[in-house]
Design a protein around this motif. Sequence first.
Motif, PDB file in Angstrom:
ATOM      1  N   PHE A 131       0.800  -1.197   0.020  1.00  0.00           N
ATOM      2  CA  PHE A 131       0.126   0.186  -0.110  1.00  0.00           C
ATOM      3  C   PHE A 131       0.997   1.156   0.031  1.00  0.00           C
ATOM      4  N   ASP A 132       0.418   2.304  -0.926  1.00  0.00           N
ATOM      5  CA  ASP A 132       1.184   3.424  -1.031  1.00  0.00           C
ATOM      6  C   ASP A 132       0.887   4.204   0.436  1.00  0.00           C
ATOM      7  N   LEU A 133      -0.300   4.260   0.869  1.00  0.00           N
ATOM      8  CA  LEU A 133      -0.298   5.039   2.141  1.00  0.00           C
ATOM      9  C   LEU A 133      -0.956   4.082   2.914  1.00  0.00           C
ATOM     10  N   VAL A 134      -0.484   3.793   4.362  1.00  0.00           N
ATOM     11  CA  VAL A 134      -1.067   3.002   5.631  1.00  0.00           C
ATOM     12  C   VAL A 134      -1.509   4.245   6.550  1.00  0.00           C
ATOM     13  N   VAL A 135      -2.545   3.877   7.006  1.00  0.00           N
ATOM     14  CA  VAL A 135      -2.970   4.804   8.154  1.00  0.00           C
ATOM     15  C   VAL A 135      -3.517   4.124   9.409  1.00  0.00           C
ATOM     16  N   SER A 157       5.315  -3.284   7.974  1.00  0.00           N
ATOM     17  CA  SER A 157       5.363  -4.592   6.897  1.00  0.00           C
ATOM     18  C   SER A 157       4.550  -4.096   5.753  1.00  0.00           C
ATOM     19  N   LEU A 158       3.251  -3.359   5.903  1.00  0.00           N
ATOM     20  CA  LEU A 158       2.424  -2.956   5.094  1.00  0.00           C
ATOM     21  C   LEU A 158       2.627  -2.040   4.126  1.00  0.00           C
ATOM     22  N   VAL A 159       3.620  -1.151   4.347  1.00  0.00           N
ATOM     23  CA  VAL A 159       4.062  -0.067   3.446  1.00  0.00           C
ATOM     24  C   VAL A 159       4.717  -0.492   2.371  1.00  0.00           C
ATOM     25  N   SER A 192       9.500   3.346  17.319  1.00  0.00           N
ATOM     26  CA  SER A 192      10.040   2.054  16.837  1.00  0.00           C
ATOM     27  C   SER A 192       9.596   1.861  15.561  1.00  0.00           C
ATOM     28  N   PHE A 193       8.798   2.516  14.809  1.00  0.00           N
ATOM     29  CA  PHE A 193       8.529   2.082  13.596  1.00  0.00           C
ATOM     30  C   PHE A 193       9.687   2.336  12.732  1.00  0.00           C
ATOM     31  N   ALA A 194      10.627   3.032  13.077  1.00  0.00           N
ATOM     32  CA  ALA A 194      11.893   3.246  12.361  1.00  0.00           C
ATOM     33  C   ALA A 194      12.769   2.069  12.100  1.00  0.00           C
ATOM     34  N   GLY A 195      12.533   1.301  13.430  1.00  0.00           N
ATOM     35  CA  GLY A 195      13.336  -0.091  13.586  1.00  0.00           C
ATOM     36  C   GLY A 195      12.816  -1.147  12.546  1.00  0.00           C
ATOM     37  N   HIS A 196      11.796  -0.865  11.657  1.00  0.00           N
ATOM     38  CA  HIS A 196      11.205  -1.991  10.694  1.00  0.00           C
ATOM     39  C   HIS A 196      11.256  -1.524   9.527  1.00  0.00           C
ATOM     40  N   GLY A 197      12.557  -0.898   8.914  1.00  0.00           N
ATOM     41  CA  GLY A 197      12.537  -0.546   7.434  1.00  0.00           C
ATOM     42  C   GLY A 197      11.804   0.726   7.008  1.00  0.00           C
ATOM     43  N   LEU A 198      11.588   1.706   8.110  1.00  0.00           N
ATOM     44  CA  LEU A 198      10.948   2.803   7.569  1.00  0.00           C
ATOM     45  C   LEU A 198      11.828   4.035   8.045  1.00  0.00           C
ATOM     46  N   ASP A 199      11.702   5.090   7.689  1.00  0.00           N
ATOM     47  CA  ASP A 199      12.611   6.249   7.867  1.00  0.00           C
ATOM     48  C   ASP A 199      11.585   7.226   8.583  1.00  0.00           C
ATOM     49  N   ALA A 200      11.784   7.919   9.688  1.00  0.00           N
ATOM     50  CA  ALA A 200      10.801   8.908  10.280  1.00  0.00           C
ATOM     51  C   ALA A 200      11.070  10.276   9.608  1.00  0.00           C
ATOM     52  N   ALA A 219       2.723  10.922  13.757  1.00  0.00           N
ATOM     53  CA  ALA A 219       4.059  10.600  13.241  1.00  0.00           C
ATOM     54  C   ALA A 219       3.715  10.172  11.658  1.00  0.00           C
ATOM     55  N   GLU A 220       4.766  10.568  10.769  1.00  0.00           N
ATOM     56  CA  GLU A 220       4.944  10.078   9.452  1.00  0.00           C
ATOM     57  C   GLU A 220       6.298   9.447   9.055  1.00  0.00           C
ATOM     58  N   PHE A 221       5.919   8.338   8.431  1.00  0.00           N
ATOM     59  CA  PHE A 221       7.162   7.541   8.302  1.00  0.00           C
ATOM     60  C   PHE A 221       7.248   7.108   6.582  1.00  0.00           C
ATOM     61  N   HIS A 222       8.478   6.894   6.074  1.00  0.00           N
ATOM     62  CA  HIS A 222       8.264   6.674   4.873  1.00  0.00           C
ATOM     63  C   HIS A 222       9.241   5.458   4.508  1.00  0.00           C
ATOM     64  N   ALA A 223       8.914   4.794   3.265  1.00  0.00           N
ATOM     65  CA  ALA A 223       9.694   3.493   3.056  1.00  0.00           C
ATOM     66  C   ALA A 223      10.555   3.937   1.775  1.00  0.00           C
ATOM     67  N   ALA A 224      11.681   3.497   1.893  1.00  0.00           N
ATOM     68  CA  ALA A 224      12.623   3.528   0.657  1.00  0.00           C
ATOM     69  C   ALA A 224      12.027   3.179  -0.653  1.00  0.00           C
TER      70      ALA A 224
END
Length: 225
Positions: A131-135, A157-159, A192-200, A219-224
């Motif tokens: 998913f492009d956006l997870v809320v 993991s869904l992002v 802690s979301f940043a510890g699962h492949g996301l950047d804050a 909080a907004e996080f981005h996946a590479a």
Amino acid sequence: MTSPVDDTRAYARRLAAQYVERGDPTGWFEPLYAAAGRGEAVVPWADLEPNPHLVTWTGSRALSGAGRTALVVGCGLGDDAEHLAGMGFEVTAFDVAPSAIEGARGRFPGSPVHYVAADLLATPDEWRAGFDLVVEIYTLQVLTGEARERAVARVSSLVAPGGTLLVIARARLDREPAGEMPWPLTRDEIESFAGHGLDAAEITDFHDDEDPPRRRWRAEFHAAG
């Protein structure tokens, strides 16, 4: 003195305590929504309108959902999902409570949103990185301990690659007691979301306009990509 808000949460808190004690951290949502559907209880977070902090966030970014997918975690009765669908997203929205999904479909007949009953702690494999956006709004704060940690990992993991995760939750300082359900998140927990492949990208600590004001995270996080 007990506030009216606390009164509406009393049944939900009793249910949560019972199911958590049994080792079933998400089992209490279905009896809560089912009781609410019969007019015997209130779902305390069901305001029957999109979350105002989601509306503010989407408005500040002038998002267009055209050609993009979105997932709403713990969608309840569907208002946040419908908000995103109105912006052009292809929306999937899920809740662990079948009664919540039934309620959302009943409130929004003919909606383009794909409403589905699913457990955050055991989401379908095909949703991974899908998913492009997870809320995620107010779901983590009704989970504790290992269940909360597992939920953070699952949500992350869904992002999809290049996608965005938005998390809105109650907030507290490390030294503050967790109190009663909903149990606020600490700074370490939201980060802690940043510890699962996301950047804050942005973590905002703010007080809302409730009476009394509540401290919250946005909080907004981005996946590479």
